[in-house]
Design a protein around this motif. Structure first.
Motif, PDB file in Angstrom:
ATOM      1  N   ILE A   1      12.253   2.357  -1.299  1.00 55.40           N
ATOM      2  CA  ILE A   1      13.119   2.592  -0.138  1.00 55.40           C
ATOM      3  C   ILE A   1      12.532   2.022   1.155  1.00 55.40           C
ATOM      4  O   ILE A   1      13.110   2.162   2.229  1.00 55.40           O
ATOM      5  CB  ILE A   1      13.446   4.095   0.039  1.00 55.40           C
ATOM      6  N   GLY A   2      11.370   1.394   1.035  1.00 55.68           N
ATOM      7  CA  GLY A   2      10.757   0.748   2.191  1.00 55.68           C
ATOM      8  C   GLY A   2      10.053   1.686   3.151  1.00 55.68           C
ATOM      9  O   GLY A   2       9.769   1.312   4.284  1.00 55.68           O
ATOM     10  N   LEU A   3       9.749   2.893   2.724  1.00 52.73           N
ATOM     11  CA  LEU A   3       9.074   3.848   3.598  1.00 52.73           C
ATOM     12  C   LEU A   3       7.576   3.584   3.678  1.00 52.73           C
ATOM     13  O   LEU A   3       6.983   3.616   4.750  1.00 52.73           O
ATOM     14  CB  LEU A   3       9.327   5.284   3.120  1.00 52.73           C
ATOM     15  N   LEU A   4       6.968   3.323   2.545  1.00 49.72           N
ATOM     16  CA  LEU A   4       5.529   3.047   2.479  1.00 49.72           C
ATOM     17  C   LEU A   4       5.306   1.989   1.407  1.00 49.72           C
ATOM     18  O   LEU A   4       5.307   2.281   0.217  1.00 49.72           O
ATOM     19  CB  LEU A   4       4.741   4.326   2.155  1.00 49.72           C
ATOM     20  N   ARG A   5       5.163   0.777   1.852  1.00 44.86           N
ATOM     21  CA  ARG A   5       4.988  -0.340   0.923  1.00 44.86           C
ATOM     22  C   ARG A   5       3.500  -0.575   0.663  1.00 44.86           C
ATOM     23  O   ARG A   5       2.686  -0.436   1.570  1.00 44.86           O
ATOM     24  CB  ARG A   5       5.602  -1.598   1.492  1.00 44.86           C
ATOM     25  N   PRO A   6       3.152  -0.942  -0.560  1.00 45.32           N
ATOM     26  CA  PRO A   6       1.752  -1.287  -0.836  1.00 45.32           C
ATOM     27  C   PRO A   6       1.373  -2.566  -0.095  1.00 45.32           C
ATOM     28  O   PRO A   6       2.240  -3.355   0.287  1.00 45.32           O
ATOM     29  CB  PRO A   6       1.729  -1.494  -2.347  1.00 45.32           C
ATOM     30  N   ASP A   7       0.076  -2.749   0.106  1.00 43.82           N
ATOM     31  CA  ASP A   7      -0.400  -3.984   0.744  1.00 43.82           C
ATOM     32  C   ASP A   7      -0.051  -5.198  -0.100  1.00 43.82           C
ATOM     33  O   ASP A   7       0.364  -6.222   0.426  1.00 43.82           O
ATOM     34  CB  ASP A   7      -1.916  -3.928   0.946  1.00 43.82           C
ATOM     35  N   THR A   8      -0.262  -5.059  -1.407  1.00 42.24           N
ATOM     36  CA  THR A   8       0.032  -6.176  -2.302  1.00 42.24           C
ATOM     37  C   THR A   8       0.656  -5.659  -3.597  1.00 42.24           C
ATOM     38  O   THR A   8       0.420  -4.525  -4.007  1.00 42.24           O
ATOM     39  CB  THR A   8      -1.243  -6.968  -2.670  1.00 42.24           C
ATOM     40  N   VAL A   9       1.451  -6.532  -4.208  1.00 39.62           N
ATOM     41  CA  VAL A   9       2.013  -6.265  -5.533  1.00 39.62           C
ATOM     42  C   VAL A   9       1.753  -7.508  -6.363  1.00 39.62           C
ATOM     43  O   VAL A   9       2.145  -8.615  -5.979  1.00 39.62           O
ATOM     44  CB  VAL A   9       3.530  -5.964  -5.469  1.00 39.62           C
ATOM     45  N   ASP A  10       1.069  -7.326  -7.474  1.00 40.25           N
ATOM     46  CA  ASP A  10       0.768  -8.446  -8.360  1.00 40.25           C
ATOM     47  C   ASP A  10       2.075  -8.968  -8.949  1.00 40.25           C
ATOM     48  O   ASP A  10       2.843  -8.210  -9.540  1.00 40.25           O
ATOM     49  CB  ASP A  10      -0.176  -7.992  -9.472  1.00 40.25           C
ATOM     50  N   GLU A  11       2.334 -10.256  -8.782  1.00 39.27           N
ATOM     51  CA  GLU A  11       3.586 -10.845  -9.257  1.00 39.27           C
ATOM     52  C   GLU A  11       3.734 -10.790 -10.770  1.00 39.27           C
ATOM     53  O   GLU A  11       4.840 -10.685 -11.291  1.00 39.27           O
ATOM     54  CB  GLU A  11       3.701 -12.295  -8.777  1.00 39.27           C
ATOM     55  N   THR A  12       2.626 -10.845 -11.486  1.00 45.05           N
ATOM     56  CA  THR A  12       2.669 -10.854 -12.939  1.00 45.05           C
ATOM     57  C   THR A  12       2.797  -9.451 -13.521  1.00 45.05           C
ATOM     58  O   THR A  12       3.646  -9.196 -14.368  1.00 45.05           O
ATOM     59  CB  THR A  12       1.399 -11.517 -13.512  1.00 45.05           C
ATOM     60  N   THR A  13       1.976  -8.547 -13.037  1.00 42.73           N
ATOM     61  CA  THR A  13       1.918  -7.207 -13.635  1.00 42.73           C
ATOM     62  C   THR A  13       2.724  -6.157 -12.859  1.00 42.73           C
ATOM     63  O   THR A  13       2.969  -5.070 -13.369  1.00 42.73           O
ATOM     64  CB  THR A  13       0.463  -6.709 -13.689  1.00 42.73           C
ATOM     65  N   SER A  14       3.096  -6.489 -11.624  1.00 47.09           N
ATOM     66  CA  SER A  14       3.768  -5.551 -10.702  1.00 47.09           C
ATOM     67  C   SER A  14       2.872  -4.393 -10.288  1.00 47.09           C
ATOM     68  O   SER A  14       3.358  -3.395  -9.756  1.00 47.09           O
ATOM     69  CB  SER A  14       5.069  -5.015 -11.304  1.00 47.09           C
ATOM     70  N   TYR A  15       1.562  -4.511 -10.523  1.00 50.25           N
ATOM     71  CA  TYR A  15       0.634  -3.473 -10.087  1.00 50.25           C
ATOM     72  C   TYR A  15       0.583  -3.463  -8.568  1.00 50.25           C
ATOM     73  O   TYR A  15       0.477  -4.503  -7.928  1.00 50.25           O
ATOM     74  CB  TYR A  15      -0.770  -3.706 -10.655  1.00 50.25           C
ATOM     75  N   ARG A  16       0.630  -2.264  -8.027  1.00 42.95           N
ATOM     76  CA  ARG A  16       0.582  -2.092  -6.581  1.00 42.95           C
ATOM     77  C   ARG A  16      -0.855  -1.809  -6.147  1.00 42.95           C
ATOM     78  O   ARG A  16      -1.560  -1.061  -6.800  1.00 42.95           O
ATOM     79  CB  ARG A  16       1.480  -0.928  -6.168  1.00 42.95           C
ATOM     80  N   ALA A  17      -1.226  -2.368  -5.006  1.00 44.32           N
ATOM     81  CA  ALA A  17      -2.531  -2.088  -4.412  1.00 44.32           C
ATOM     82  C   ALA A  17      -2.303  -1.688  -2.960  1.00 44.32           C
ATOM     83  O   ALA A  17      -1.541  -2.329  -2.235  1.00 44.32           O
ATOM     84  CB  ALA A  17      -3.439  -3.308  -4.494  1.00 44.32           C
ATOM     85  N   TYR A  18      -2.929  -0.607  -2.577  1.00 44.52           N
ATOM     86  CA  TYR A  18      -2.786  -0.079  -1.219  1.00 44.52           C
ATOM     87  C   TYR A  18      -4.075  -0.293  -0.456  1.00 44.52           C
ATOM     88  O   TYR A  18      -5.156  -0.312  -1.032  1.00 44.52           O
ATOM     89  CB  TYR A  18      -2.461   1.419  -1.276  1.00 44.52           C
ATOM     90  N   GLY A  19      -3.952  -0.429   0.841  1.00 43.25           N
ATOM     91  CA  GLY A  19      -5.122  -0.567   1.701  1.00 43.25           C
ATOM     92  C   GLY A  19      -5.646   0.796   2.104  1.00 43.25           C
ATOM     93  O   GLY A  19      -4.886   1.756   2.233  1.00 43.25           O
ATOM     94  N   VAL A  20      -6.932   0.854   2.317  1.00 44.34           N
ATOM     95  CA  VAL A  20      -7.578   2.091   2.746  1.00 44.34           C
ATOM     96  C   VAL A  20      -6.940   2.579   4.050  1.00 44.34           C
ATOM     97  O   VAL A  20      -6.742   3.779   4.249  1.00 44.34           O
ATOM     98  CB  VAL A  20      -9.097   1.891   2.909  1.00 44.34           C
TER      99      VAL A  20
END
Length: 114
Positions: free
Chosen positions: A27-46
């Motif tokens: 919903i665009g409230l809290l987006r991860p810093d990055t999303v791996d294009e291949t695996t769709s794994y989300r990574a958040y910043g500290v």
């Protein structure tokens, strides 16, 4: 990947579930810093932990997501948003108290015949 946290680690640190984080991303409230294009794994910043904790706390107070979005976009309106929510909660409490009074009244009456 220093400074980046997996969704599970970020969930543990923020108190939000991974499912909730995925929803907030959708919903665009809290987006991860990055999303791996291949695996769709989300990574958040500290640095995102404080925002996530605020969002969790505001939801625990019953603040609607739309108003949380307003808080994040316009923190200068925080007092207005919180006061509006406080008035809404007060009205809900009054309504619940009236319902409780009516319920006690029904309990004191003779049993209803069905």
């Amino acid at each position: 990947m220093r400074g980046r946290l997996s969704i599970s680690r970020f969930a543990a640190l923020s108190g939000l579930s991974a499912k909730t984080l995925r929803y907030y991303d959708a919903i665009g409230l809290l987006r991860p810093d990055t999303v791996d294009e291949t695996t769709s794994y989300r990574a958040y910043g500290v640095a995102q932990i404080s925002s996530a904790v605020c969002i969790r706390r505001w939801r625990e107070l019953g603040l609607p997501i739309g108003e949380i979005r307003q808080l994040l976009q316009h923190p200068e309106h925080a007092q207005e948003i919180f006061l509006r929510h406080a008035r809404r909660l007060s009205a809900e409490i009054e309504d619940r108290q009236q319902a409780l009074l009516h319920l006690h009244h029904f309990l004191q009456e003779a049993p209803m015949n069905y």
